[in-house]
Motif scaffolding. Sequence first.
Motif, PDB file in Angstrom:
ATOM      1  N   LEU A  57       0.830  -1.200   0.000  1.00 30.03           N
ATOM      2  CA  LEU A  57       0.000   0.000   0.000  1.00 30.03           C
ATOM      3  C   LEU A  57       0.870   1.258   0.000  1.00 30.03           C
ATOM      4  CD1 LEU A  57      -2.929   0.994   0.129  1.00 30.03           C
ATOM      5  CD2 LEU A  57      -2.759   0.903   2.628  1.00 30.03           C
ATOM      6  N   SER A  58       1.941   1.244   0.797  1.00 30.61           N
ATOM      7  CA  SER A  58       2.836   2.408   0.835  1.00 30.61           C
ATOM      8  C   SER A  58       3.447   2.676  -0.527  1.00 30.61           C
ATOM      9  CB  SER A  58       3.953   2.179   1.863  1.00 30.61           C
ATOM     10  OG  SER A  58       3.446   2.127   3.169  1.00 30.61           O
ATOM     11  N   GLU A  59       3.832   1.607  -1.222  1.00 25.31           N
ATOM     12  CA  GLU A  59       4.418   1.754  -2.550  1.00 25.31           C
ATOM     13  C   GLU A  59       3.406   2.353  -3.519  1.00 25.31           C
ATOM     14  OE1 GLU A  59       5.679  -1.914  -4.238  1.00 25.31           O
ATOM     15  OE2 GLU A  59       6.975  -0.975  -5.717  1.00 25.31           O
ATOM     16  N   PHE A  60       2.165   1.893  -3.445  1.00 28.60           N
ATOM     17  CA  PHE A  60       1.126   2.431  -4.317  1.00 28.60           C
ATOM     18  C   PHE A  60       0.951   3.928  -4.087  1.00 28.60           C
ATOM     19  CE2 PHE A  60      -3.180   3.788  -5.145  1.00 28.60           C
ATOM     20  CZ  PHE A  60      -3.441   3.262  -6.398  1.00 28.60           C
ATOM     21  N   LEU A  61       0.818   4.323  -2.814  1.00 29.61           N
ATOM     22  CA  LEU A  61       0.562   5.724  -2.493  1.00 29.61           C
ATOM     23  C   LEU A  61       1.761   6.607  -2.841  1.00 29.61           C
ATOM     24  CD1 LEU A  61      -1.252   5.144   0.906  1.00 29.61           C
ATOM     25  CD2 LEU A  61      -2.295   6.021  -1.185  1.00 29.61           C
ATOM     26  N   THR A  62       2.964   6.067  -2.651  1.00 29.86           N
ATOM     27  CA  THR A  62       4.167   6.835  -2.975  1.00 29.86           C
ATOM     28  C   THR A  62       4.310   7.022  -4.479  1.00 29.86           C
ATOM     29  OG1 THR A  62       5.284   6.032  -0.986  1.00 29.86           O
ATOM     30  CG2 THR A  62       6.674   6.914  -2.743  1.00 29.86           C
ATOM     31  N   GLN A  63       4.105   5.934  -5.239  1.00 25.62           N
ATOM     32  CA  GLN A  63       4.230   6.045  -6.687  1.00 25.62           C
ATOM     33  C   GLN A  63       3.127   6.906  -7.282  1.00 25.62           C
ATOM     34  OE1 GLN A  63       5.081   2.612  -9.031  1.00 25.62           O
ATOM     35  NE2 GLN A  63       6.460   1.711  -7.515  1.00 25.62           N
ATOM     36  N   ALA A  64       2.009   7.006  -6.578  1.00 20.44           N
ATOM     37  CA  ALA A  64       0.929   7.864  -7.048  1.00 20.44           C
ATOM     38  C   ALA A  64       1.216   9.341  -6.787  1.00 20.44           C
ATOM     39  CB  ALA A  64      -0.384   7.471  -6.376  1.00 20.44           C
ATOM     40  N   GLY A  65       2.342   9.617  -6.112  1.00 15.67           N
ATOM     41  CA  GLY A  65       2.710  10.999  -5.847  1.00 15.67           C
ATOM     42  C   GLY A  65       1.872  11.643  -4.771  1.00 15.67           C
ATOM     43  N   THR A  66       1.354  10.845  -3.828  1.00 15.34           N
ATOM     44  CA  THR A  66       0.484  11.391  -2.793  1.00 15.34           C
ATOM     45  C   THR A  66       1.238  11.601  -1.483  1.00 15.34           C
ATOM     46  OG1 THR A  66      -0.231   9.278  -1.860  1.00 15.34           O
ATOM     47  CG2 THR A  66      -1.444  10.094  -3.784  1.00 15.34           C
ATOM     48  N   GLU A  67       0.692  12.458  -0.665  1.00 13.07           N
ATOM     49  CA  GLU A  67       1.033  12.522   0.749  1.00 13.07           C
ATOM     50  C   GLU A  67      -0.004  11.670   1.474  1.00 13.07           C
ATOM     51  OE1 GLU A  67       3.557  13.934   2.167  1.00 13.07           O
ATOM     52  OE2 GLU A  67       4.368  14.986   0.415  1.00 13.07           O
ATOM     53  N   PHE A  68       0.395  11.004   2.546  1.00 10.42           N
ATOM     54  CA  PHE A  68      -0.597  10.201   3.250  1.00 10.42           C
ATOM     55  C   PHE A  68      -0.255  10.057   4.727  1.00 10.42           C
ATOM     56  CE2 PHE A  68       2.535   7.247   1.552  1.00 10.42           C
ATOM     57  CZ  PHE A  68       2.730   6.303   2.552  1.00 10.42           C
ATOM     58  N   ARG A  69      -1.283   9.805   5.503  1.00  7.51           N
ATOM     59  CA  ARG A  69      -1.164   9.538   6.942  1.00  7.51           C
ATOM     60  C   ARG A  69      -1.950   8.283   7.265  1.00  7.51           C
ATOM     61  NH1 ARG A  69       0.732  13.891  11.003  1.00  7.51           N
ATOM     62  NH2 ARG A  69       1.556  15.476   9.602  1.00  7.51           N
ATOM     63  N   LEU A  70      -1.444   7.536   8.253  1.00  8.67           N
ATOM     64  CA  LEU A  70      -2.091   6.289   8.652  1.00  8.67           C
ATOM     65  C   LEU A  70      -2.426   6.324  10.130  1.00  8.67           C
ATOM     66  CD1 LEU A  70       0.817   5.165   6.868  1.00  8.67           C
ATOM     67  CD2 LEU A  70      -1.048   3.588   6.377  1.00  8.67           C
ATOM     68  N   TYR A  71      -3.576   5.741  10.453  1.00  8.29           N
ATOM     69  CA  TYR A  71      -4.023   5.648  11.847  1.00  8.29           C
ATOM     70  C   TYR A  71      -4.620   4.265  12.082  1.00  8.29           C
ATOM     71  CZ  TYR A  71      -3.637  10.745  11.852  1.00  8.29           C
ATOM     72  OH  TYR A  71      -3.166  12.042  11.747  1.00  8.29           O
ATOM     73  N   ASP A  72      -4.441   3.772  13.284  1.00  6.25           N
ATOM     74  CA  ASP A  72      -5.126   2.547  13.687  1.00  6.25           C
ATOM     75  C   ASP A  72      -6.453   2.935  14.316  1.00  6.25           C
ATOM     76  OD1 ASP A  72      -4.960  -0.493  14.462  1.00  6.25           O
ATOM     77  OD2 ASP A  72      -5.597   0.565  16.265  1.00  6.25           O
ATOM     78  N   LEU A  73      -7.520   2.233  13.924  1.00  3.57           N
ATOM     79  CA  LEU A  73      -8.851   2.499  14.464  1.00  3.57           C
ATOM     80  C   LEU A  73      -9.432   1.265  15.155  1.00  3.57           C
ATOM     81  CD1 LEU A  73     -10.759   4.647  11.788  1.00  3.57           C
ATOM     82  CD2 LEU A  73      -9.572   5.392  13.838  1.00  3.57           C
ATOM     83  N   GLY A  74      -8.584   0.341  15.563  1.00  5.51           N
ATOM     84  CA  GLY A  74      -9.080  -0.882  16.176  1.00  5.51           C
ATOM     85  C   GLY A  74      -9.558  -0.669  17.594  1.00  5.51           C
TER      86      GLY A  74
END
Length: 345
Positions: free
Chosen positions: A6-23
Amino acid sequence: MQIDTLSEFLTQAGTEFRLYDLGRRLQPLPRADFATIEAGQRPYPWPLQRHAWLAVSYWQQGAGAQRYVWFLKIPLDERGLLNQAAIKHFLSALVEQLGQDPGAPLSDEQQQRLAQTPFTFQPAQDKLAAFHARLSQDLGLPPSAYYRPVLEYLQAPERRDWQQLGLQGLADLAARLATEPALAQQLGQRLFRLPPPVQQALLSQCEQQPLPPALATVLLAQISIEQERQTPDEERISLLLRATAGCAPFPARSRKIASLLTLAPGRPLMLALAARLWQELTDESLLLQYLAQLAEHHPTLFNGLFAELVATPALRPLILANLHNPALPAPLRDAIGQLFATARG
């Protein structure tokens, strides 16, 4: 184009992103940590029901870019690692919707199609509000339009109808307590004079956010006040304790939990400790005290909560090291024995 994470997809898409756990509760997941998890180098740190419950917010670089959010429920294998087949399934669905251009913006229709995969979920409203509040705070964005009425209500409760307050505004307030000492002090002084429904909603939001130590101390003191009543409200004690869950373990809370565990704790407290305050159970003495009370007083909860705790990487070594501890009380030894006998069939 071969994309494996997933990180590779978002990086190659040229995006900025943040991740959070919601469990179990809202927690930020640093990108570097997630990369090692995706690579199978470490188990997912906060499993719930053998899944990772992720919120992924991403946006194209540049001012004013639209933000998207995915809520992903990714199964874990028996070692607690991300199920790679599930990741590849979701990524293939992404590529199918976007064609060969991972940088293409997703339309609303495409978002809906992705939401129909087996790896997405819809968070409960209170956790969704907490997530949006935390994301805005972390990105330095202004709070929602519901925040100002909540502030005005806190300053003069008699001038506003609490039933007109928005949940998102309460979440925005809770997300700012750790960084605005004056706001946290004001809440600590006035919280327990507010109507019970407002107290409950604010405490529920506090459990999703970090709190300053002074406010956490106020909440623990309120537990002591509740314990002094002729018939203490176990649900309220649990709610107050859960509200401190975003704080790292600290001695006063550890002592309070140890004290509560000596008093034949009820179901609400046992569930709260496993679901929200598992980090306190990294203290081996508290962990064994908890498991002993669980086995003796809540046998119907034992198997399910034991399975959740032993799947938690921070607790698993401690639990496994004590499975054959001769000093365990008889009810706990018996409960563990029955659990393994059931697992063997």
